[in-house]
Design a protein around this motif. Structure first.
Motif, PDB file in Angstrom:
ATOM      1  N   ASP A 307       0.716  -1.255   0.108  1.00 21.08           N
ATOM      2  CA  ASP A 307      -0.012   0.456   0.147  1.00 21.08           C
ATOM      3  C   ASP A 307       1.284   1.516   0.284  1.00 21.08           C
ATOM      4  O   ASP A 307       0.625   2.372  -0.519  1.00 21.08           O
ATOM      5  N   GLY A 308       2.090   1.416   0.751  1.00 20.90           N
ATOM      6  CA  GLY A 308       2.993   2.472   1.132  1.00 20.90           C
ATOM      7  C   GLY A 308       3.433   2.728  -0.558  1.00 20.90           C
ATOM      8  O   GLY A 308       3.835   3.760  -1.261  1.00 20.90           O
ATOM      9  N   CYS A 309       3.914   1.579  -1.555  1.00 24.30           N
ATOM     10  CA  CYS A 309       4.467   1.578  -2.859  1.00 24.30           C
ATOM     11  C   CYS A 309       3.605   2.169  -4.006  1.00 24.30           C
ATOM     12  O   CYS A 309       4.117   3.157  -4.540  1.00 24.30           O
ATOM     13  N   LEU A 310       2.378   1.606  -3.641  1.00 28.77           N
ATOM     14  CA  LEU A 310       1.315   2.026  -4.430  1.00 28.77           C
ATOM     15  C   LEU A 310       1.051   3.980  -3.546  1.00 28.77           C
ATOM     16  O   LEU A 310       0.671   4.739  -4.989  1.00 28.77           O
ATOM     17  N   GLY A 311       1.039   4.161  -3.229  1.00 30.77           N
ATOM     18  CA  GLY A 311       0.455   5.210  -2.504  1.00 30.77           C
ATOM     19  C   GLY A 311       1.748   6.003  -3.557  1.00 30.77           C
ATOM     20  O   GLY A 311       0.692   7.410  -3.663  1.00 30.77           O
ATOM     21  N   LEU A 312       2.609   5.943  -2.344  1.00 36.07           N
ATOM     22  CA  LEU A 312       3.424   6.999  -2.896  1.00 36.07           C
ATOM     23  C   LEU A 312       4.157   6.767  -4.725  1.00 36.07           C
ATOM     24  O   LEU A 312       4.281   8.415  -5.274  1.00 36.07           O
ATOM     25  N   ALA A 313       3.867   5.945  -5.519  1.00 34.12           N
ATOM     26  CA  ALA A 313       3.681   5.685  -6.445  1.00 34.12           C
ATOM     27  C   ALA A 313       2.890   6.979  -7.338  1.00 34.12           C
ATOM     28  O   ALA A 313       2.948   7.765  -8.167  1.00 34.12           O
ATOM     29  N   ILE A 314       1.588   6.870  -6.653  1.00 30.36           N
ATOM     30  CA  ILE A 314       0.560   7.458  -7.333  1.00 30.36           C
ATOM     31  C   ILE A 314       0.482   8.650  -7.224  1.00 30.36           C
ATOM     32  O   ILE A 314       0.380   9.570  -7.646  1.00 30.36           O
ATOM     33  N   ARG A 315       1.562   9.272  -6.296  1.00 30.26           N
ATOM     34  CA  ARG A 315       1.257  11.053  -5.267  1.00 30.26           C
ATOM     35  C   ARG A 315       2.671  11.066  -6.324  1.00 30.26           C
ATOM     36  O   ARG A 315       2.088  12.654  -6.553  1.00 30.26           O
ATOM     37  N   LEU A 316       3.615  10.553  -6.765  1.00 33.44           N
ATOM     38  CA  LEU A 316       4.611  11.549  -7.847  1.00 33.44           C
ATOM     39  C   LEU A 316       3.998  11.017  -8.693  1.00 33.44           C
ATOM     40  O   LEU A 316       4.023  12.787 -10.027  1.00 33.44           O
ATOM     41  N   SER A 317       2.947  10.683  -9.102  1.00 31.84           N
ATOM     42  CA  SER A 317       2.347  10.635 -10.966  1.00 31.84           C
ATOM     43  C   SER A 317       0.927  11.689 -10.714  1.00 31.84           C
ATOM     44  O   SER A 317       1.319  12.530 -12.119  1.00 31.84           O
TER      45      SER A 317
END
Length: 321
Positions: A307-317
């Motif tokens: 969840d953390g990796c996907l959440g961070l990737a979404i914020r960067l996108s």
């Protein structure tokens, strides 16, 4: 039953979700049941054939204490190979998840759709698991078979095997208040660990694909991580084998974390998926029964990291290129 299973999944993980259907269609994964069945069959041949060849070369049948022990000895190394290859494949698929869109210059357009980057990246993570469903199913079936073997051994001789196992960690062999729950917890955790490891690897790969825009750097990171994973598995196996043979001289706390790290991040608890090897570990570590609690924490860490990796990737996108 399908409706109940569907209700447990988020919207973006439903097979009929438009974005997920698009991702599956792009990779020609939708409706490929025969292809998945063929892959699963080939993996079963790999596991079974590899186990048979290994057993024939090392005369495992002569040292096995029971059918479950024989099965574990045959499948241990082939399962580690399949699991490591699946983790590396998940990492590679994750790292390449955005590169194709960047090459076609469609990533910016995709990010501003009604579903946005969040839904797109989450469905791509799900699509990676769909893509690797054959090896994942093979690993889960292997773990379930080993868990069934442990249950059979636990119930043998009126629970006598369990009392003998408990005698290595308890003052009174008849006290099973800690042994049985720890073994039951181990059976559960070792079955779920491969799924969490593969999911975390794919999520971390997606994060790298979003954060690193230069393909050469992404490939370099992928190679470094792949070599690190292989070295960790091989090095952990050598260290744990040396510790069980008495050749590793180290403090008790260091040996505990060695077994915990190896079981949690290298073999996914396979070393503890057999009562014979579990007993050997518990004899080596006076506090070895608490490995099950440590592995449960690692399992939770894997879920949070996804969840953390996907959440961070979404914020960067969402911040833009």
């Amino acid at each position: 039953m399908p409706e109940l299973w569907k209700s447990l999944l988020p919207d973006w993980a439903h097979p009929d979700h438009p974005i997920l259907q698009y991702e599956l269609a792009q990779r020609r994964l939708g409706g490929s049941r025969w292809k998945s069945a063929l892959q699963l069959f080939l993996l079963a041949l790999l596991l079974g054939g590899g186990g048979y060849l290994y057993a024939s070369a090392t005369s495992i049948d002569a040292g096995a204490e029971s059918l479950a022990d024989f099965l574990w000895r045959c499948l241990y190394f082939p399962s580690i190979l399949v699991q490591t290859a699946t983790v590396l494949a998940a990492l590679a698929f994750g790292i390449g998840s955005v590169e194709a869109d960047r090459s076609r210059q469609t990533w910016d357009s995709l990010r501003v759709t009604v579903y946005g980057a969040g839904m797109t990246l989450r469905t791509r993570w799900t699509a990676i698991l769909y893509r690797l469903r054959a090896p994942i199913i093979a690993l889960l079936l292997t773990r379930l078979a080993l868990a069934l073997g442990m249950i059979v051994n636990l119930t043998a001789f009126g629970g006598g095997y369990l009392r003998i196992l408990g005698s290595s960690i308890l003052d009174a062999p008849s006290d099973l208040w800690i042994t049985l729950p720890m073994v039951a917890l181990l059976m559960t955790v070792q079955t779920l660990l491969p799924l969490a490891t593969v999911g975390a690897a794919s999520a971390f790969g997606i994060l790298i694909s979003v954060a690193i825009k230069q393909r050469l750097f992404a490939i370099t990171i992928q190679l470094v991580l792949s070599v690190t994973v292989i070295a960790a598995v091989a090095g952990g196996l050598l260290a744990v084998t040396s510790a069980l043979d008495g050749g590793l001289i180290a403090p008790e706390g260091l040996r505990f974390f060695l077994f915990l790290g190896y079981s949690g991040f290298a073999d996914g608890g396979l070393l503890l998926a057999n009562l014979g090897s579990l007993g050997a570990v518990w004899e080596t570590l006076p506090q070895g029964e608490f490995l099950s609690i440590g592995l449960l924490l690692i399992l939770a860490l894997g879920a949070f990291s996804i969840d953390g990796c996907l959440g961070l990737a979404i914020r960067l996108s969402e911040q833009g290129e």
